[in-house]
Every structure is written in structure tokens, then in C-alpha cells.
Enzyme design. Structure first.
Site, short mmCIF file in Angstrom:
data_model
loop_
_atom_site.label_atom_id
_atom_site.label_comp_id
_atom_site.label_asym_id
_atom_site.label_seq_id
_atom_site.Cartn_x
_atom_site.Cartn_y
_atom_site.Cartn_z
N GLY A 189 0.88 -1.28 0.00
CA GLY A 189 0.11 -0.18 -0.14
C GLY A 189 0.87 1.15 -0.14
O GLY A 189 0.34 2.46 0.09
N GLU B 279 4.71 -5.95 1.45
CA GLU B 279 3.89 -6.37 -0.02
C GLU B 279 3.85 -4.98 -0.86
O GLU B 279 2.72 -5.04 -1.26
CB GLU B 279 2.79 -7.19 0.35
CG GLU B 279 2.69 -8.28 1.17
CD GLU B 279 1.30 -8.67 1.46
OE1 GLU B 279 0.30 -8.01 1.03
OE2 GLU B 279 1.26 -9.55 2.13
N PRO B 280 4.68 -4.46 -1.11
CA PRO B 280 4.52 -3.17 -2.06
C PRO B 280 4.51 -3.71 -3.42
O PRO B 280 5.04 -4.58 -4.07
CB PRO B 280 5.84 -2.44 -1.99
CG PRO B 280 6.92 -3.42 -1.77
CD PRO B 280 6.44 -4.62 -0.73
N GLY B 281 3.38 -3.07 -4.23
CA GLY B 281 3.04 -3.36 -5.64
C GLY B 281 3.41 -2.16 -6.34
O GLY B 281 4.52 -1.99 -7.06
N ARG B 282 2.47 -1.04 -6.18
CA ARG B 282 2.73 0.36 -6.87
C ARG B 282 3.71 0.86 -6.59
O ARG B 282 4.42 1.35 -7.37
CB ARG B 282 1.28 0.88 -6.22
CG ARG B 282 1.30 2.39 -6.84
CD ARG B 282 0.27 3.22 -5.90
NE ARG B 282 -0.79 2.44 -5.49
CZ ARG B 282 -1.75 2.09 -6.22
NH1 ARG B 282 -1.99 2.89 -7.36
NH2 ARG B 282 -2.78 1.33 -5.68
N ARG C 297 -7.46 2.59 -14.80
CA ARG C 297 -7.56 3.08 -13.61
C ARG C 297 -8.46 4.39 -13.49
O ARG C 297 -8.96 4.56 -12.37
CB ARG C 297 -6.11 3.57 -12.92
CG ARG C 297 -5.34 2.22 -12.61
CD ARG C 297 -3.81 2.77 -11.81
NE ARG C 297 -4.24 3.09 -10.46
CZ ARG C 297 -4.22 4.29 -10.12
NH1 ARG C 297 -3.70 5.28 -10.78
NH2 ARG C 297 -4.54 4.53 -8.69
N TYR D 220 -11.12 3.66 -10.52
CA TYR D 220 -11.06 4.15 -9.31
C TYR D 220 -11.19 5.63 -9.42
O TYR D 220 -10.52 6.30 -8.32
CB TYR D 220 -9.51 3.90 -9.05
CG TYR D 220 -9.14 2.45 -8.94
CD1 TYR D 220 -9.94 1.44 -8.38
CD2 TYR D 220 -8.04 2.10 -9.78
CE1 TYR D 220 -9.31 0.10 -8.20
CE2 TYR D 220 -7.75 0.88 -9.84
CZ TYR D 220 -8.57 -0.36 -9.09
OH TYR D 220 -7.87 -1.59 -9.19
N CYS E 223 -16.44 3.02 -27.32
CA CYS E 223 -17.53 3.16 -27.56
C CYS E 223 -18.57 3.29 -25.98
O CYS E 223 -19.28 2.59 -25.83
CB CYS E 223 -18.29 2.47 -28.48
SG CYS E 223 -17.94 2.95 -30.24
N GLU E 224 -18.09 4.25 -25.01
CA GLU E 224 -18.57 4.33 -23.65
C GLU E 224 -18.25 5.98 -23.46
O GLU E 224 -17.16 6.52 -23.35
CB GLU E 224 -18.08 3.56 -22.94
CG GLU E 224 -18.52 2.11 -23.17
CD GLU E 224 -18.38 1.13 -21.95
OE1 GLU E 224 -18.58 1.43 -20.59
OE2 GLU E 224 -18.28 -0.11 -22.15
C1 LIG Z 1 -2.71 -5.36 -4.14
C2 LIG Z 1 -2.12 -6.06 -2.77
C3 LIG Z 1 -0.93 -5.47 -2.26
C4 LIG Z 1 -0.08 -4.51 -2.97
O1 LIG Z 1 -0.76 -3.19 -3.03
P1 LIG Z 1 0.02 -1.78 -3.58
O2 LIG Z 1 -0.96 -0.87 -3.15
O3 LIG Z 1 0.07 -1.99 -5.03
O4 LIG Z 1 1.18 -1.67 -2.73
C5 LIG Z 1 -0.22 -6.26 -1.42
N1 LIG Z 1 -0.86 -7.22 -0.61
C6 LIG Z 1 -1.91 -7.60 -1.13
C7 LIG Z 1 -2.52 -8.87 -0.50
C8 LIG Z 1 -2.81 -7.12 -2.27
O5 LIG Z 1 -3.97 -7.75 -2.52
#
Ligand SMILES: *Cc1c(COP(=O)(O)O)cnc(C)c1O
Length: 418
Positions: free
Chosen positions: A231, A274-277, A313, A317, A346-347
Site C-alpha cells: 500500500g 508487500e509493495p506493488g505500486r 485506473r 478508481y 464506445c462508452e
Molecule cells: C494489491 C495487494 C498488495 C499491493 O498493493 P499496493 O497498493 O500496490 O502496494 C499487497 N498485498 C495484497 C494482499 C494485495 O492484494
């Protein structure tokens, strides 16, 4: 070419030895462009977040699962999370070892759980019934559990994943039942995890969430890891000088909380995040072409090939993405105006930016949608039977390479029995 409005990518030399016009000519429009140097920098920032010794950064690959980027993450010493068998499959292909993968499951089938077990990948379950299922198919096994600490955070209600109103995790009041099921199937609880939501820009909310999971963890002996979730936010408003998440302060706060907790637990267990973004968003720019500019009643529309099939996105969101402008022709204008930038789907909801004040845009201009490296290409689709874009990587030496080809028309019919 003219860099009409491009301070962000100019300041970090995003396009290296190439430029947006040449990239579009070579690889087609629209196009996802990633910068390897920035991707590696973000990996390192997360790895160095704390000085606590047993610390693992699990890239949440749902943000961007391009195989080439996964290999780079592996080189940088990251581990990974998986949300599905498909993600586990791709991660193993990228070279991650089973012990580097955590399957964070949510409402999965017995077959999907079995897939992880067969590949020696740790499973985290997120309900009592899924813990029962795990016990049934893998008695005596090791398992992790996702708890919901009752607090959540995030930029949009769809991505707040902790708290009393979400489907995720086990409510801490069921800890006695958790222990019963663990005993019944002789399961070893090796880890607990949480993820309370996406895109926080203040460390305090995260640290509060961490304290919640740590107090839950006290109920279990012999844990090997606690996963604190992802997050970590990035500034999507760079053109307005939005400041970055203060990682130094967050790291110090985390260090003191983690050290204090492990002192009382009596064991320096592993902490994971668990960073994604945070890892992949800023290394990506989505390029597209302006095909039409028009005025409908009071509004000026900039019509592009950047539909929500390419980047979901904004429609999903209400997300903001900064937009840059690059131009091949020598047209000049000093005008700024509010425009609505739309795609070709087409929306009427097919809008990337509404009433955005930008320098005047002309047909043929190339637009750059910033911070598109997370939840970008992975969420793209063939809606309207459009082709998903290619992905190009600007290597550390500044030169571009193709890392995923663009769909072809033939790809669109490959699944039919005809
Ligand atoms: C989506 C997700 C993440 C990553 O979230 P980010 O906002 O991208 O950091 C981490 N853990 C879990 C379980 C998720 O579903």
C-alpha cells in the site's frame, strides 16, 4: 521534436537515448514504456526501508507481472506475492524459488490451493473455511493466515482491504476457532499477514496497522514471519509538486516498533512487506496518440487511442494521472486551456482526464500518461476487440528493448474453435 510539456520525464531522463516520437514509430501506439533504472531504484528503496535484519520485500506482482521486470526484481533480491496460480506460474518461470513466493489466497478452490502445495509454495488463507480446506488437503502442513485487524486505509473504497466493511482476512475475534482448526489438522502456523489498503501517503496509518497485526501475532507462538502488507503510495500529482512518502521517517518508526516487539516475543522473526505500486508505478509511462480535437457544446475534447481498455485506473478508481505532451511538428502555442482527454472506446465514461488544464494540444501530438507502471498493462483488455499495447524497456544504458509484443489481429481469434 518538441518536448511541449514534459518536465517530469525530462528531470529523470526517462526516455534515455530515445524519445516518445521515435518509440511510437518503432513499436506502435499506444505503448507502455518502462525505465529499468527507476524500477531498480524503487526496489532498492524498499529493501533499505528498515535496518531490522530479517526483512523481506515481496513484490506484489499483480501490479505488474511482465516477465522481464520480474527477472529484474529477482536480481534486486526481492521476493514475490501471488494471488493466483497464474501468478505463481509466471513467478516460477521468472526464476523465483518456491520459498521466495507467498500465495495470498482469497476464496480459492481446492485445486488452486493444491497447485501451491504441489509447488512447495506457502499458502496464506483468509477465512476459517479456507483454513479447514487447507487442513483437509494438507494435514500436518505449514500454513499462514491473513488477519483483518479491523482498520483500513486507501485512496478509494475499492482498494481499502482492511477494516470492518471488506471481504478480506480473518476477524481477530475468531482466534480461538483458528487454534481449534490448527489443532484438528495438526497444522503449523508459520506466518500471519495483513494488507489494509493501497496508496497511503502518510506513514502513520501504516504504522498503526502494523501495531494491530503485531498485537494479533502475540497470540501465536513459533511464528516464522509476519507480513505487514503493501500500500506504499506514490505521488500521482508530480506536476503539482506533490511530495513523496517519507520513507526515512516511516523506516525509523517501523524499526523501533519491530525491534520492541521482537524483544518481547523473544525471536528475531522475519518481517515482510508487500509493495506493488511503489515498486512499479513510477517506472512506467503510457504513450498514446491524439487523433482528433473537437469542441462539443462547452467542452473541448482531446481524442486519443488511450481508451480504458489500455489504462483502466481512471474509469475504475477515478484516478488521476499526470499527462505530458510531445510534438513532432513545429506548431507553437502558448495557450493553456481546460480539456477532457478521452479514448476511442464506445462508452461515454471513456475518460482519462476531465477538465484538465494543459497547454494547447494538436492532432498528431503524443501524450505521455505518467505513473502507469502499476495496474496499467496488467489490467488492460481486448474490449472493443482492440489490441493490447506492446511494452518496451529503456535499459540502464538508455537504449530501448521490446519486452512484450503488441497483440496481433490473429491473437483476437486464437481461442475460438473455428
Ligand atoms: C494489491 C495487494 C498488495 C499491493 O498493493 P499496493 O497498493 O500496490 O502496494 C499487497 N498485498 C495484497 C494482499 C494485495 O492484494
Amino acid at each position: 521534436m518538441q518536448y511541449v510539456y514534459s518536465d517530469v520525464t525530462k528531470s529523470n531522463n526517462f526516455f534515455g537515448n530515445s524519445n516518445p516520437i521515435d518509440l511510437i514509430k518503432e513499436y506502435g501506439s499506444p505503448l507502455y514504456v518502462y525505465n529499468e533504472r527507476i524500477f531498480r531504484e524503487r526496489c532498492r528503496e524498499m529493501k533499505n526501508l528498515v535496518s531490522y535484519p530479517n526483512f523481506s520485500v515481496n513484490f506484489s506482482v499483480k501490479a505488474n507481472s511482465n516477465l522481464h521486470l520480474l527477472k529484474i526484481a529477482l536480481e534486486e533480491g526481492l521476493n514475490v506475492d501471488a494471488m493466483s496460480p497464474g501468478e505463481m506460474f509466471v513467478e516460477l518461470k521468472a526464476g523465483f524459488k518456491p520459498e521466495q513466493i507467498l500465495f495470498i489466497s482469497n476464496n480459492v478452490s481446492a485445486e488452486e490451493m493444491q497447485f501451491a502445495i504441489d509447488h512447495n509454495i506457502t499458502v496464506s488463507v483468509d477465512s476459517l473455511s479456507q483454513l479447514e480446506l487447507f487442513g483437509t488437503i494438507n494435514p500436518g502442513g505449514s500454513v499462514a493466515i491473513r488477519f483483518n485487524p479491523g482498520v483500513g486505509a486507501g485512496h478509494h473504497k475499492k482498494v481499502i482491504t482492511g477494516g470492518k466493511e471488506t471481504k478480506f482476512g480473518v476477524d481477530a475475534k475468531f482466534i480461538p476457532q483458528v487454534k481449534e482448526i490448527l489443532n484438528k489438522y495438526n497444522l503449523k502456523l508459520i506466518g500471519i499477514n495483513q494488507h489494509i489498503g493501497s496508496l497511503f501517503m502518510e506513514g502513520n496509518a501504516y504504522v498503526e496497522g502494523v501495531k494491530s497485526i503485531l498485537s494479533i501475532a502475540k497470540n501465536f507462538e513459533n511464528l516464522e514471519f509476519i507480513d505487514l502488507g503493501g500500500g506504499f503510495g506514490i505521488p500521482y500529482h508530480k506536476q503539482d509538486n506533490e511530495s513523496r512518502l517519507d520513507l526515512t521517517t516511516l523506516g525509523e518508526q517501523l524499526d523501533s516498533v519491530l525491534n520492541e516487539w521482537t524483544d518481547s516475543y523473544g525471536k528475531k522473526i522475519t518481517f515482510k512487506i508487500e509493495p506493488g505500486r511503489y515498486i512499479s508505478a513510477e517506472c512506467g509511462v503510457l504513450l498514446g496518440t491524439v487523433h482528433a480535437v473537437k469542441i462539443n457544446y462547452e467542452n473541448k475534447y482531446v481524442g486519443t487511442d488511450l481508451g480504458f481498455n489500455v489504462l483502466q485506473r481512471p474509469i475504475m478508481y477515478d484516478s488521476h494521472h499526470d499527462i505530458e505532451i510531445y510534438r513532432e511538428s513545429d506548431i507553437c502555442s502558448t495557450k493553456k486551456e481546460a480539456v477532457t482527454v478521452v479514448g476511442n472506446i464506445c462508452e461515454s465514461g471513456d475518460i482519462i482526464a476531465k477538465n484538465r488544464v494543459l497547454p494547447e494540444i494538436f492532432e498528431g501530438d503524443i501524450l505521455g500518461v505518467l505513473d502507469a507502471g502499476a495496474y496499467g498493462h496488467v489490467m488492460s483488455s481486448n474490449y472493443n476487440n482492440r489490441l493490447r499495447p506492446a511494452e518496451v524497456l529503456i535499459k540502464e544504458d538508455g537504449n530501448p528493448i521490446l519486452i512484450r509484443r503488441r497483440d496481433t489481429l490473429e491473437d483476437l481469434i486464437q481461442y475460438y474453435n473455428i
